[in-house]
Design a protein around this motif. Structure first.
Motif, PDB file in Angstrom:
ATOM      1  N   HIS A 191      52.310  34.881  29.084  1.00 25.17           N
ATOM      2  CA  HIS A 191      52.933  34.244  30.240  1.00 25.17           C
ATOM      3  C   HIS A 191      51.930  33.336  30.922  1.00 25.17           C
ATOM      4  CE1 HIS A 191      56.721  36.468  30.412  1.00 25.17           C
ATOM      5  NE2 HIS A 191      56.054  37.581  30.187  1.00 25.17           N
ATOM      6  N   ASP A 192      52.445  32.397  31.725  1.00 23.53           N
ATOM      7  CA  ASP A 192      51.589  31.604  32.593  1.00 23.53           C
ATOM      8  C   ASP A 192      51.093  32.489  33.724  1.00 23.53           C
ATOM      9  OD1 ASP A 192      51.888  29.226  31.189  1.00 23.53           O
ATOM     10  OD2 ASP A 192      53.728  28.713  32.257  1.00 23.53           O
ATOM     11  N   ASP A 193      49.922  32.167  34.230  1.00 12.83           N
ATOM     12  CA  ASP A 193      49.313  32.935  35.311  1.00 12.83           C
ATOM     13  C   ASP A 193      49.832  32.417  36.648  1.00 12.83           C
ATOM     14  OD1 ASP A 193      47.750  34.585  36.790  1.00 12.83           O
ATOM     15  OD2 ASP A 193      45.847  33.636  36.295  1.00 12.83           O
ATOM     16  N   THR A 194      51.066  32.811  36.994  1.00  9.47           N
ATOM     17  CA  THR A 194      51.680  32.394  38.250  1.00  9.47           C
ATOM     18  C   THR A 194      51.725  33.580  39.219  1.00  9.47           C
ATOM     19  OG1 THR A 194      53.904  32.958  37.499  1.00  9.47           O
ATOM     20  CG2 THR A 194      53.147  30.710  37.052  1.00  9.47           C
ATOM     21  N   PRO A 195      51.846  33.316  40.504  1.00 11.61           N
ATOM     22  CA  PRO A 195      51.932  34.425  41.468  1.00 11.61           C
ATOM     23  C   PRO A 195      53.112  35.355  41.211  1.00 11.61           C
ATOM     24  CG  PRO A 195      51.499  32.368  42.612  1.00 11.61           C
ATOM     25  CD  PRO A 195      51.772  32.016  41.176  1.00 11.61           C
ATOM     26  N   GLN A 196      54.234  34.811  40.719  1.00 11.94           N
ATOM     27  CA  GLN A 196      55.411  35.642  40.465  1.00 11.94           C
ATOM     28  C   GLN A 196      55.139  36.617  39.325  1.00 11.94           C
ATOM     29  OE1 GLN A 196      55.523  32.256  40.557  1.00 11.94           O
ATOM     30  NE2 GLN A 196      56.620  31.879  42.454  1.00 11.94           N
ATOM     31  N   ILE A 197      54.558  36.133  38.248  1.00 11.77           N
ATOM     32  CA  ILE A 197      54.252  36.986  37.096  1.00 11.77           C
ATOM     33  C   ILE A 197      53.193  38.019  37.471  1.00 11.77           C
ATOM     34  CG2 ILE A 197      53.284  37.025  34.767  1.00 11.77           C
ATOM     35  CD1 ILE A 197      56.121  35.951  34.845  1.00 11.77           C
ATOM     36  N   MET A 198      52.167  37.593  38.208  1.00 19.41           N
ATOM     37  CA  MET A 198      51.107  38.527  38.594  1.00 19.41           C
ATOM     38  C   MET A 198      51.644  39.610  39.529  1.00 19.41           C
ATOM     39  SD  MET A 198      48.709  37.664  36.737  1.00 19.41           S
ATOM     40  CE  MET A 198      47.500  38.830  37.314  1.00 19.41           C
ATOM     41  N   GLY A 199      52.634  39.288  40.361  1.00 16.67           N
ATOM     42  CA  GLY A 199      53.260  40.292  41.213  1.00 16.67           C
ATOM     43  C   GLY A 199      54.015  41.316  40.395  1.00 16.67           C
ATOM     44  N   MET A 200      54.703  40.855  39.347  1.00 19.41           N
ATOM     45  CA  MET A 200      55.425  41.770  38.464  1.00 19.41           C
ATOM     46  C   MET A 200      54.447  42.661  37.704  1.00 19.41           C
ATOM     47  SD  MET A 200      58.282  39.061  37.131  1.00 19.41           S
ATOM     48  CE  MET A 200      58.890  40.029  35.799  1.00 19.41           C
ATOM     49  N   VAL A 201      53.359  42.066  37.233  1.00 20.29           N
ATOM     50  CA  VAL A 201      52.343  42.832  36.505  1.00 20.29           C
ATOM     51  C   VAL A 201      51.726  43.875  37.424  1.00 20.29           C
ATOM     52  CG1 VAL A 201      50.053  42.651  35.456  1.00 20.29           C
ATOM     53  CG2 VAL A 201      51.848  41.048  34.794  1.00 20.29           C
ATOM     54  N   ASP A 202      51.491  43.523  38.675  1.00 24.89           N
ATOM     55  CA  ASP A 202      50.880  44.451  39.626  1.00 24.89           C
ATOM     56  C   ASP A 202      51.762  45.672  39.879  1.00 24.89           C
ATOM     57  OD1 ASP A 202      48.709  45.069  41.413  1.00 24.89           O
ATOM     58  OD2 ASP A 202      50.112  44.672  43.061  1.00 24.89           O
ATOM     59  N   LYS A 203      53.078  45.498  39.825  1.00 23.54           N
ATOM     60  CA  LYS A 203      54.003  46.610  40.084  1.00 23.54           C
ATOM     61  C   LYS A 203      54.006  47.637  38.956  1.00 23.54           C
ATOM     62  CE  LYS A 203      55.654  45.393  44.037  1.00 23.54           C
ATOM     63  NZ  LYS A 203      55.460  46.212  45.228  1.00 23.54           N
ATOM     64  N   VAL A 204      53.687  47.213  37.739  1.00 20.39           N
ATOM     65  CA  VAL A 204      53.706  48.142  36.597  1.00 20.39           C
ATOM     66  C   VAL A 204      52.351  48.163  35.879  1.00 20.39           C
ATOM     67  CG1 VAL A 204      56.193  48.089  36.211  1.00 20.39           C
ATOM     68  CG2 VAL A 204      54.760  46.341  35.164  1.00 20.39           C
ATOM     69  N   LYS A 205      51.259  47.923  36.622  1.00 21.97           N
ATOM     70  CA  LYS A 205      49.938  47.824  36.017  1.00 21.97           C
ATOM     71  C   LYS A 205      49.487  49.120  35.355  1.00 21.97           C
ATOM     72  CE  LYS A 205      47.772  48.602  40.455  1.00 21.97           C
ATOM     73  NZ  LYS A 205      47.162  47.938  41.573  1.00 21.97           N
ATOM     74  N   HIS A 206      50.057  50.254  35.751  1.00 18.30           N
ATOM     75  CA  HIS A 206      49.679  51.521  35.139  1.00 18.30           C
ATOM     76  C   HIS A 206      50.263  51.675  33.726  1.00 18.30           C
ATOM     77  CE1 HIS A 206      53.501  52.128  37.200  1.00 18.30           C
ATOM     78  NE2 HIS A 206      53.759  53.108  36.346  1.00 18.30           N
ATOM     79  N   LEU A 207      51.177  50.792  33.349  1.00 17.65           N
ATOM     80  CA  LEU A 207      51.788  50.832  32.020  1.00 17.65           C
ATOM     81  C   LEU A 207      51.284  49.707  31.104  1.00 17.65           C
ATOM     82  CD1 LEU A 207      55.502  51.385  33.114  1.00 17.65           C
ATOM     83  CD2 LEU A 207      53.869  53.119  32.396  1.00 17.65           C
ATOM     84  N   LEU A 208      50.469  48.803  31.643  1.00 15.31           N
ATOM     85  CA  LEU A 208      50.106  47.585  30.933  1.00 15.31           C
ATOM     86  C   LEU A 208      48.612  47.421  30.730  1.00 15.31           C
ATOM     87  CD1 LEU A 208      52.305  45.041  32.943  1.00 15.31           C
ATOM     88  CD2 LEU A 208      52.908  46.218  30.825  1.00 15.31           C
ATOM     89  N   SER A 209      48.304  46.518  29.805  1.00 17.39           N
ATOM     90  CA  SER A 209      46.953  46.007  29.629  1.00 17.39           C
ATOM     91  C   SER A 209      47.060  44.491  29.727  1.00 17.39           C
ATOM     92  CB  SER A 209      46.415  46.421  28.258  1.00 17.39           C
ATOM     93  OG  SER A 209      45.226  45.739  27.981  1.00 17.39           O
ATOM     94  N   VAL A 210      46.182  43.858  30.523  1.00 22.62           N
ATOM     95  CA  VAL A 210      46.268  42.421  30.759  1.00 22.62           C
ATOM     96  C   VAL A 210      44.977  41.748  30.321  1.00 22.62           C
ATOM     97  CG1 VAL A 210      46.631  40.647  32.521  1.00 22.62           C
ATOM     98  CG2 VAL A 210      47.773  42.846  32.737  1.00 22.62           C
ATOM     99  N   THR A 234      50.252  43.436  27.442  1.00 26.71           N
ATOM    100  CA  THR A 234      50.600  44.403  26.414  1.00 26.71           C
ATOM    101  C   THR A 234      51.021  45.707  27.069  1.00 26.71           C
ATOM    102  OG1 THR A 234      48.924  43.433  24.972  1.00 26.71           O
ATOM    103  CG2 THR A 234      49.758  45.604  24.360  1.00 26.71           C
ATOM    104  N   GLN A 235      52.143  46.265  26.619  1.00 24.57           N
ATOM    105  CA  GLN A 235      52.583  47.563  27.123  1.00 24.57           C
ATOM    106  C   GLN A 235      51.821  48.640  26.366  1.00 24.57           C
ATOM    107  OE1 GLN A 235      56.803  48.266  26.962  1.00 24.57           O
ATOM    108  NE2 GLN A 235      56.575  50.397  27.577  1.00 24.57           N
ATOM    109  N   VAL A 236      51.062  49.472  27.086  1.00 24.60           N
ATOM    110  CA  VAL A 236      50.242  50.495  26.437  1.00 24.60           C
ATOM    111  C   VAL A 236      50.717  51.910  26.733  1.00 24.60           C
ATOM    112  CG1 VAL A 236      48.175  49.072  26.299  1.00 24.60           C
ATOM    113  CG2 VAL A 236      48.566  50.452  28.323  1.00 24.60           C
TER     114      VAL A 236
END
Length: 58
Positions: free
Chosen positions: A37-56, A7-9
């Motif tokens: 999304h599926d919990d894949t390394p590619q998705i988790m890498g993308m989430v990690d880059k913008v984690k300050h904008l998201l809630s997981v 979720t974008q917060v």
């Protein structure tokens, strides 16, 4: 495979162009928008880059 809810917060105003494109690649277009999304390394890498904008949630 495990699923995650992303979720974008925070607003993408003031974020770099690369971070904005990462949000678009995740499928997040507006504030408080949620995608699953599926919990894949590619998705988790993308989430990690913008984690300050998201809630997981797992």
């Amino acid at each position: 495979m495990a699923k995650i809810k992303v979720t974008q917060v925070k607003s993408k105003i003031g974020a770099t162009t690369r971070q904005k494109r990462t949000l678009e690649a995740l499928g997040l277009k507006k504030l408080n928008n949620t995608v699953e999304h599926d919990d894949t390394p590619q998705i988790m890498g993308m989430v990690d880059k913008v984690k300050h904008l998201l809630s997981v949630e797992k």
